[in-house]
Structures are given as C-alpha cells and as structure tokens.
Design an enzyme around this catalytic site. Structure first.
Site, PDB file in Angstrom:
ATOM      1  N   TYR A  33      -1.670  -5.529   3.833  1.00  0.00           N
ATOM      2  CA  TYR A  33      -2.600  -5.106   2.679  1.00  0.00           C
ATOM      3  C   TYR A  33      -3.650  -6.124   2.288  1.00  0.00           C
ATOM      4  O   TYR A  33      -2.939  -7.063   1.632  1.00  0.00           O
ATOM      5  CB  TYR A  33      -1.733  -4.343   1.596  1.00  0.00           C
ATOM      6  CG  TYR A  33      -2.738  -3.924   0.723  1.00  0.00           C
ATOM      7  CD1 TYR A  33      -3.531  -2.364   0.866  1.00  0.00           C
ATOM      8  CD2 TYR A  33      -2.897  -4.491  -0.730  1.00  0.00           C
ATOM      9  CE1 TYR A  33      -3.957  -1.917  -0.199  1.00  0.00           C
ATOM     10  CE2 TYR A  33      -3.745  -3.843  -1.562  1.00  0.00           C
ATOM     11  CZ  TYR A  33      -4.248  -2.587  -1.358  1.00  0.00           C
ATOM     12  OH  TYR A  33      -5.005  -2.212  -2.371  1.00  0.00           O
ATOM     13  N   TYR A  72     -10.463   1.941   5.576  1.00  0.00           N
ATOM     14  CA  TYR A  72      -9.877   2.194   4.292  1.00  0.00           C
ATOM     15  C   TYR A  72      -9.182   3.505   4.111  1.00  0.00           C
ATOM     16  O   TYR A  72     -10.012   4.413   3.511  1.00  0.00           O
ATOM     17  CB  TYR A  72     -10.462   1.399   3.046  1.00  0.00           C
ATOM     18  CG  TYR A  72      -9.533   1.164   1.836  1.00  0.00           C
ATOM     19  CD1 TYR A  72      -8.650   0.579   2.056  1.00  0.00           C
ATOM     20  CD2 TYR A  72      -9.879   2.060   0.696  1.00  0.00           C
ATOM     21  CE1 TYR A  72      -7.856   0.293   0.847  1.00  0.00           C
ATOM     22  CE2 TYR A  72      -8.952   2.113  -0.163  1.00  0.00           C
ATOM     23  CZ  TYR A  72      -7.956   0.940  -0.367  1.00  0.00           C
ATOM     24  OH  TYR A  72      -7.262   0.867  -1.659  1.00  0.00           O
TER      25      TYR A  72
END
Length: 158
Positions: free
Chosen positions: A53, A103
């Site tokens: 992440y 994303y």
C-alpha cells in the site's frame, strides 16, 4: 488457479499517536508483519513479490525497511540498486501500484497480488511467483498509513 491467504496479521497504531512516535512507524506494521509471516511459516527472504500500500513514495521505502527486506535507512539504496524492479530480488508494486497503475481504495495491492500468484498479471508478471506479501493501511480519514495496518501472505494452495 486458487490463491490462498497463508498468513494474516493486523495491528493498530493508536499508542504511537499518544507517545509522539507516529511519524516514525508505518501504521502498525511491526505488529501485523510477524503475525502474517508466522502463520505462513515464512520470512521476508521467502517472499517472491510484494504489493505494498503506497499512497506516497516514502510509504514504500518505510515498508521495505520495516518488513525486513533491507535495514533501517537502506530503503532508498535497495530501490536504487534494482531490488524492487522487474528481475530484482523483490519485484514490488508490479502493476504500477497507486503511483502509476491504478487506485481501487485498498484493493490495488490485493488484486495485483492475486494476479501475480495466479500467473496472469497483464504486465510485469514475476516468473514462478509462489509467495506474495500484500499490505494495506489506513482507517484514519486523511492520514493514511498512520492508524491501522494489515499484512497478508498470499500463495498457491498448498
């Protein structure tokens, strides 16, 4: 091909908010990582590919160090020396991650990790990838990475 969650760990970083060390840790990674690695029966050296992440470049560097892929302060050199690129010792965020790929909230690393283990990533497939570390952070509106952290070790069904 089925992909299994071989290990999972979570942690919460609230104590670091109160003691002033919040900026020095990436979420609760030090709590989450040992649980995930322990359940999977593996360590950092066993991981073939990582999907981290990464809302900011520093987040990737911090995680490489805190997961034990390199020493503290060695993240920039680890990346510069090609370890995280195609053909490196730890191809990282192979689909571009959140910086240049796509994303999908917290699913960006998870979806790429699954494709890597299945062997059907549309770009930058890591040959013979069997173990993938996936990380996720967040949970505190606007201060990503500083609140909670999850670590997953994905792999081929054993």
């Amino acid at each position: 091909m089925p992909v299994a969650v071989l290990g999972a760990g979570t942690g919460h970083n609230i104590a670091n908010w109160w003691d002033g060390t919040m900026a020095g840790r990436f979420g609760a990674l030090p709590d989450a990582a040992p649980r995930a690695f322990g359940q999977a029966g593996v360590g950092p050296g066993d991981i073939d590919v990582a999907q981290l992440y990464a809302p900011f470049t520093i987040a990737t560097l911090m995680q490489l160090e805190e997961y034990g892929f390199c020493g503290e302060g060695e993240g920039p050199a680890f990346v510069r020396d090609g370890h995280t690129g195609p053909g490196g010792s730890l191809p990282t965020n192979t689909g571009g991650g959140q910086h240049s790929g796509f994303y999908a909230t917290g699913f960006t690393p998870l979806s790429e990790g699954i494709m890597q283990i299945r062997g059907d990533a549309p770009t930058n497939q890591v040959p013979d990838a069997e173990l993938c570390l996936v990380s996720g952070s967040g949970g505190n509106g606007g201060v990503q990475g500083s609140w909670a952290h999850v670590s997953l070790v994905l792999g081929r069904t054993r």
